[in-house]
Design an enzyme around this catalytic site. Structure first.
Site, PDB file in Angstrom:
ATOM      1  N   LYS A   1       0.874  -1.119  -0.011  1.00 48.66           N
ATOM      2  CA  LYS A   1      -0.190   0.091  -0.022  1.00 48.66           C
ATOM      3  C   LYS A   1       0.904   1.173  -0.083  1.00 48.66           C
ATOM      4  CE  LYS A   1      -4.318  -1.577   0.630  1.00 48.66           C
ATOM      5  NZ  LYS A   1      -5.600  -1.468   0.087  1.00 48.66           N
TER       6      LYS A   1
ATOM      7  N   LYS B   1     -13.674  -7.544  -6.776  1.00 48.80           N
ATOM      8  CA  LYS B   1     -14.003  -7.521  -5.018  1.00 48.80           C
ATOM      9  C   LYS B   1     -15.427  -7.953  -5.078  1.00 48.80           C
ATOM     10  CE  LYS B   1     -10.323  -4.657  -3.456  1.00 48.80           C
ATOM     11  NZ  LYS B   1      -9.913  -3.311  -3.018  1.00 48.80           N
TER      12      LYS B   1
END
Length: 351
Positions: free
Chosen positions: A150, A257
């Site tokens: 990230k 997702k």
């Protein structure tokens, strides 16, 4: 007669999880239970994995909608679930579980029999430079061949230094590097930052700029030195606009997702359209508990029986919480598997 009920559950992170949108210490989710009144001892369980601030169905009256759906489960019309991705995901999972005997088997494959596993990436959450470096070492020592960082919250030069640290030890043939900006870059600075990132043999970058900027994202995808994967960009897009988005932006990859993209059916629509356009894809969990992660992993394994991607999937979130639901899911090194010899422990859930 089919019955349904729900309960709210707060997942607690073992360590604060940093993203460019902020630091997470807990995650709200909702479990839904379905059964036939004639056989209440056999029930299906699903997770309405609401992601506050990200889910398209994150509204103030979310619980009211969920209560209405559970109360009217027998007369519910499909259009009443329109736009309620996390609720649809929970119901799909619970009903599939019930139809398979209430044993948490959503898709029966060699994976659920413990015969196959799924290669996953190691996820490195944001933190200070030293913390992230330590997390990277832990993932590499655990045997991960694909690491996802990230980025976008700490100083960009420090993030480049972390990537440099990995590449000094491991070539791209040994360790695949993915980064996820969560929309942290501006369209103006993105080309320069992508150029700097490209020095470190990056496999892909997820959502370099904030979603909703189709023209700017299209320009980036045409000129990028690093393959771009759309993530948040896909959330809340109407069926009629899915092809339009892919044709306009032309990304190199998309990230699937299910709890955010209209459950399995909505996710499949994205995959099918991507296949037609030679756009790559992989599947990722979105901070679900093991109830939701189990469903996504089983669906992923099912898809891989006829549509293998050959890429690590983003299903390594099962060890994030102190109070996750104990399950047969086991993460060993860089793989996740389902151990049919292990029983589910649902004692933490009360309806």
């Amino acid at each position: 007669m089919l019955r349904a009920t729900y309960t709210r559950y707060i997942l607690k992170f073992k360590q604060p999880a940093g993203t460019s949108r902020g630091i997470l210490t807990e995650k709200e989710t909702w479990f839904v239970k379905v059964w036939y009144s004639e056989q209440p001892e056999i029930y299906g369980l699903g997770e309405c994995a609401l992601f506050r601030g990200l889910s398209a169905d994150d509204t103030p009256n979310y619980e009211k909608k969920l209560a209405y759906i559970c109360q009217n489960i027998n007369t519910l019309m499909l259009y009443e679930l329109k736009g309620l991705s996390s609720i649809l995901f929970g119901l799909d999972t619970a009903i599939a579980d019930l139809n398979n005997g209430g044993k948490r088997i959503i898709y029966s494959t060699p994976f659920t029999e413990g015969q196959t596993d799924i290669e996953i990436n190691g996820l490195i959450w944001m933190g200070d430079k030293d913390t992230m470096r330590q997390r990277i070492i832990e993932k590499l020592d655990a045997g991960f061949h694909c690491v996802k960082l990230k980025i976008g919250a700490i100083d960009f030069e420090e993030e480049l230094d972390l990537l440099r640290y990995i590449r000094k030890q491991f070539s791209k043939e040994v360790v695949e590097l993915r980064v996820d900006a969560n929309g942290a870059f501006t369209p103006q600075e993105a080309p320069r930052k992508l150029e700097e990132l490209s020095r470190y043999d990056i496999h892909s970058i997820e959502q370099p700029i904030r979603q909703g900027q189709w023209e700017e994202m299209a320009i980036l995808c045409r000129n990028t030195p690093i393959p771009i994967a759309l993530d948040e960009e896909l959330i809340g897009i109407e069926v009629s606009d899915k092809s339009k988005l892919l044709d306009m932006i032309r990304p190199q990859y998309i990230v699937i997702k299910p709890s955010l993209l209209g459950s399995f059916s909505g996710s499949w629509e994205w995959i099918a359209r991507s296949q037609e356009r030679n756009i790559g894809w992989w599947i990722t969990s979105a901070l679900e508990s093991n109830i939701g992660l189990n469903a996504i992993a089983q669906w992923t394994a099912y898809l891989q029986t006829f549509l293998p991607t050959g890429m690590p999937q983003g299903l390594g979130t099962g060890q994030l919480y102190t109070n996750n639901i104990p399950s047969p899911l086991e993460q060993t090194g860089s793989t996740i598997r389902y151990n049919p010899q292990v029983n589910w422990d649902l004692s933490q859930i009360s309806f």
